[in-house]
Scaffold this active site. Sequence first.
Site, PDB file in Angstrom:
ATOM      1  CE  LYS A   1       4.614   7.160  -8.248  1.00  0.00           C
ATOM      2  NZ  LYS A   1       5.599   7.494  -9.813  1.00  0.00           N
TER       3      LYS A   1
ATOM      4  CG  HIS B   1       1.307   9.988  -7.886  1.00  0.00           C
ATOM      5  ND1 HIS B   1       1.060   8.747  -6.470  1.00  0.00           N
ATOM      6  CD2 HIS B   1       2.550  10.518  -7.416  1.00  0.00           C
ATOM      7  CE1 HIS B   1       2.536   8.356  -6.342  1.00  0.00           C
ATOM      8  NE2 HIS B   1       3.799   9.201  -6.959  1.00  0.00           N
TER       9      HIS B   1
END
Length: 222
Positions: free
Chosen positions: A103, A105
């Site tokens: 991921k 963010h």
Amino acid sequence: MQAYQREFIEFAIEQGVLKFGEFTLKSGRVSPYFFNAGLFRSGGALARLGRFYADAIEASGLGYDVLFGPAYKGIPLAAATAVALADHHDRDLPFAFNRKEAKDHGEGGNIVGAELAGRILIIDDVITAGTAVREVMALIEAAGAEAAGVVIALDRQECGQAEGGAERRSAIQEVEARYGIPVVSIVTLDMVLAYLERYAGEALQRHASAIRDYRARYGVAG
Ligand code: OMP
């Protein structure tokens, strides 16, 4: 075979998870049975499944601090096990899983849930080649934690790629030797065979001989 193990085999058959016939495995072997944990697919089935994993963990006497479910199939298994340990064994333990996609963010990282610290117990369905376990071991090492063991539903008790020979080892035995951790299973293929021979009705019993042949060809000692 203990009572909960016999009940688990009956439950897996009843849910269509443990099937008999002809199935081509990831390895290319044609197996007379297949265990598809993805078919435990109702709330009630998952709750019961979690209790079987919890029973196997309790029976093993393993010490551990965190339950870990490898993406994707291990996630609901570890979650159901964590719930069963809390509800039925009074053990409220931290639970974590990984995401497969990194991921970029938000919270970042690929571990969700509890921090990987201390002794990590990996919960999975079936180990055939051991690929999934190798990936999880890398995650645990990267976090500076240590693996406590692996718990699976069914030990197929079959050797790795090389067929035959006196020294054949299963992927499970390789995991145990390589990482120095135990692999605990709710049931083994030997128990499935014993169940078919002793307790099953005629329709199921007739699959026993094909399983014995398969075991003689690809099997390892129990
Ligand atoms: P490894 O991750 O290579 O150890 O393989 C485990 C995988 O084998 C499972 O996640 C399934 O995709 C598959 N499998 C079963 O789920 N049940 C079986 O009875 C046999 C297999 C298999 O293909 O060997």
